[in-house]
Design an enzyme around this catalytic site. Structure first.
Site, PDB file in Angstrom:
ATOM      1  N   TRP A 186       0.885  -1.289   0.048  1.00 29.39           N
ATOM      2  CA  TRP A 186       0.085   0.039  -0.271  1.00 29.39           C
ATOM      3  C   TRP A 186       1.101   1.209   0.090  1.00 29.39           C
ATOM      4  CZ3 TRP A 186      -1.683   2.925   4.868  1.00 29.39           C
ATOM      5  CH2 TRP A 186      -2.699   3.885   4.595  1.00 29.39           C
ATOM      6  N   ASP A 267      -0.509  -5.100   9.473  1.00 29.39           N
ATOM      7  CA  ASP A 267      -1.323  -4.202   9.069  1.00 29.39           C
ATOM      8  C   ASP A 267      -2.581  -4.915   8.749  1.00 29.39           C
ATOM      9  OD1 ASP A 267      -3.031  -2.226   7.982  1.00 29.39           O
ATOM     10  OD2 ASP A 267      -1.560  -1.671   6.421  1.00 29.39           O
ATOM     11  N   LYS A 303     -13.053  -0.106   6.410  1.00 28.44           N
ATOM     12  CA  LYS A 303     -13.524  -1.162   5.394  1.00 28.44           C
ATOM     13  C   LYS A 303     -14.712  -2.182   5.810  1.00 28.44           C
ATOM     14  CE  LYS A 303     -10.034   0.304   3.269  1.00 28.44           C
ATOM     15  NZ  LYS A 303      -9.510   0.926   2.122  1.00 28.44           N
TER      16      LYS A 303
HETATM   17  N1  PGU Z   1      -3.692  -0.190   5.094  1.00 27.56           N
HETATM   18  C1  PGU Z   1      -3.893  -0.799   4.250  1.00 27.56           C
HETATM   19  C2  PGU Z   1      -3.394  -2.001   3.873  1.00 27.56           C
HETATM   20  C3  PGU Z   1      -4.946  -0.099   3.677  1.00 27.56           C
HETATM   21  O1  PGU Z   1      -5.342  -0.783   2.222  1.00 27.56           O
HETATM   22  C4  PGU Z   1      -5.581   0.915   4.021  1.00 27.56           C
HETATM   23  C5  PGU Z   1      -6.646   1.856   2.918  1.00 27.56           C
HETATM   24  C6  PGU Z   1      -5.010   1.608   5.303  1.00 27.56           C
HETATM   25  C7  PGU Z   1      -4.167   0.867   5.860  1.00 27.56           C
HETATM   26  C8  PGU Z   1      -5.576   2.746   5.846  1.00 27.56           C
HETATM   27  O2  PGU Z   1      -6.880   2.913   5.787  1.00 27.56           O
HETATM   28  P1  PGU Z   1      -7.401   3.864   6.911  1.00 27.56           P
HETATM   29  O3  PGU Z   1      -8.769   4.348   6.392  1.00 27.56           O
HETATM   30  O4  PGU Z   1      -6.710   4.965   7.449  1.00 27.56           O
HETATM   31  O5  PGU Z   1      -8.158   2.716   8.209  1.00 27.56           O
HETATM   32  N2  PGU Z   1      -6.249   1.747   1.965  1.00 27.56           N
HETATM   33  C9  PGU Z   1      -7.399   2.244   0.868  1.00 27.56           C
HETATM   34  C10 PGU Z   1      -7.750   3.696   1.207  1.00 27.56           C
HETATM   35  C11 PGU Z   1      -7.241   4.846   0.393  1.00 27.56           C
HETATM   36  C12 PGU Z   1      -6.015   5.346   1.044  1.00 27.56           C
HETATM   37  O6  PGU Z   1      -4.937   4.968   0.397  1.00 27.56           O
HETATM   38  O7  PGU Z   1      -5.954   5.857   2.133  1.00 27.56           O
HETATM   39  C13 PGU Z   1      -6.741   2.243  -0.560  1.00 27.56           C
HETATM   40  O8  PGU Z   1      -7.557   2.188  -1.543  1.00 27.56           O
HETATM   41  O9  PGU Z   1      -5.533   1.328  -0.593  1.00 27.56           O
END
Ligand code: PGU
Length: 458
Positions: A186, A267, A303
């Protein structure tokens, strides 16, 4: 202020002066210091206006690039094409491609309104009922780490804020220790460690040849890292690849991490969202905890409860004694206090109310299964449609092997640009698509776009 006159009586640098406003009479301004931006006291003690300066001391600030994920949503909003499809951000949409507030969340919020709950500050570590519920969801209420009070849990600003707090903790207590992150991962992980001042390097994870896990490479790189590194692992539904280790591979990963005295740092952003089961999606974390290992786990409710904007999550540190857990928690609080003081209450109460009420809890599980099920359906339909339309013999089965919100298509940067520029499919440049932003009706269109980009753009 055009009609304001200054009384130019001799004043000392910090004396009290008054300004005469021709419409409103005299306004007492109180004491003025030398640093005042608008008035300057001259050496002789007279006050004069300072001409506005045209150059800004912020001129050296350069334009930041758009965010690779959230910037896609901005570009999508700006597009006026009626065919546009936002497969960038990982955010659940209904079959009508609308954002979804879970029914169980609305019920929990109604309960909160009825109870007339207040908005007092939370303690620095967050809502006690939430912290207990979140650790129990993750490890299982009967887990020895919970029973023996060996987990330091602090409510965080969702997954990102929890990761960031943990990174600050690593920087303070393990200076120079390295974080190991998967390649790819990510996008924000690198930013988080960079800003926290934690050095990082990548371990191999994705094998483009098999469109699967490079397990040998992963093990070799974790082995080769300096002893005592923090190994960042995605608890389930790896982002962006959708490829998870098998239970057997998790055991081997735990073996090498233990051998090298590394510290696992999970994570967990998709618990319950990947398989539809909260327990199945926490299996990797529980496997490590069962070995008596010390580990960190960041959690997010963005999510699985659709609480994206509520910013609710937690950082959990599993330790070998309850005594250490108390001390670690005190230091996490110490780090949080000057950063944001204490976390927001609304999302924490929603989670605590849902998990604490057996009826709401089972309703949540049913809604989570429904969301995970809808994503599985579009995954299947996309695969079927690609197989039916693409006559080249390409094997698209990797799409079905991936799990969670995303599919890692293998499209390169130029091909993703074709997806957006020609087909109005907005996605990240690493080739990831969020299936949560797709519906059955658009699967055929998306297949046409993928086939065209894959075969006609190099
Ligand atoms: N860790 C991972 C692996 C994730 O995919 C995401 C969110 C987070 C942490 C953090 O999400 P929080 O909302 O802070 O709990 N990833 C999504 C959302 C958009 C972003 O980049 O924040 C994504 O589209 O990859």
């Amino acid at each position: 202020m055009a009609s304001t006159m200054l009384s130019l009586a001799s004043v000392s640098p910090s004396s009290s002066i008054s300004i005469h406003d021709t419409h409103k009479g005299k306004i007492k301004l109180g004491s003025l210091e030398r640093s005042n931006l608008f008035l300057k006291t001259e050496p002789v003690g007279r006050v004069s206006m300072v001409a506005a300066v045209n150059t800004s001391r912020f001129d050296g600030v350069t334009m930041a690039p758009p965010d690779p994920i959230l910037g896609v949503s901005e570009a999508f909003k700006a597009s006026t094409n009626e065919k546009k499809l936002n497969l960038g951000v990982g955010a659940y949409r209904t079959e009508e491609l609308q954002p979804y507030v879970l029914t169980v969340v609305k019920k929990a919020e109604n309960l909160m309104l009825q109870r007339g709950e207040n908005k007092e500050y939370l303690p620095i570590e967050g809502l006690a009922a939430f912290n207990q519920a979140t650790a129990e969801l993750l490890f299982g209420a009967d887990n020895p780490v919970i029973k023996e009070q060996r987990v330091a849990t602090v409510q965080g600003l969702s997954g990102t804020g929890s990761l960031r707090l943990a990174a600050a903790f690593i920087e303070r207590y393990f200076p120079g220790a390295k974080a190991l992150i998967s390649s790819p991962t990510w996008g924000n992980h690198k930013n988080i460690f960079n800003d926290a001042g934690v050095p990082w390097s990548e371990y191999r994870y994705y094998d483009p040849k098999t469109v699967g896990l490079d397990f040998e490479g992963m093990i070799a790189d974790i082995k080769a890292a300096p002893e005592g590194s923090f190994v960042l692992l995605h608890g389930c539904a790896h982002n962006p690849t959708g490829i998870d280790p098998t239970p057997d591979q998790w055991e081997k990963i735990a073996d090498v991490i233990q051998e090298k005295n590394h510290i696992p740092f999970f994570d967990v952003a998709y618990q319950g969202f990947a398989s539809g089961s909260l327990d199945a999606d926490a299996a990797s974390v529980r496997l490590f905890a069962a070995r008596g290992m010390e580990l960190l786990v960041a959690q997010s409710y963005s999510k699985n409860l659709g609480l994206y904007a509520e910013r609710i999550g937690a950082i959990n540190v599993v330790l070998t004694s309850s005594d250490t857990a108390v001390r670690v928690k005190s230091q996490l609080k110490r780090l949080a206090r000057p950063m944001y003081s204490n976390p927001p209450i609304h999302g924490a109460k929603i989670v605590a109310n849902i998990v604490g009420d057996p009826t709401l809890f089972s309703e949540w599980k049913a809604e989570m299964e429904m969301m995970a099920g809808r994503i599985k359906n579009v995954r299947q339909k996309l695969f079927d449609s690609l197989c039916a339309k693409d006559k080249s013999g390409k094997d698209w089965s990797f799409i079905l092997k991936q799990i969670g919100m995303f599919s890692f298509t293998g499209l390169n940067k130029t091909q993703t640009e074709n997806m957006t520029n020609k087909w109005h499919v907005f996605m990240t440049k690493d080739g990831r698509i969020s299936l949560a932003g797709l519906n059955l009706a658009k699967c055929e269109y998306l297949s046409d776009a993928i086939i065209d980009s894959y075969h006609n753009v190099s």
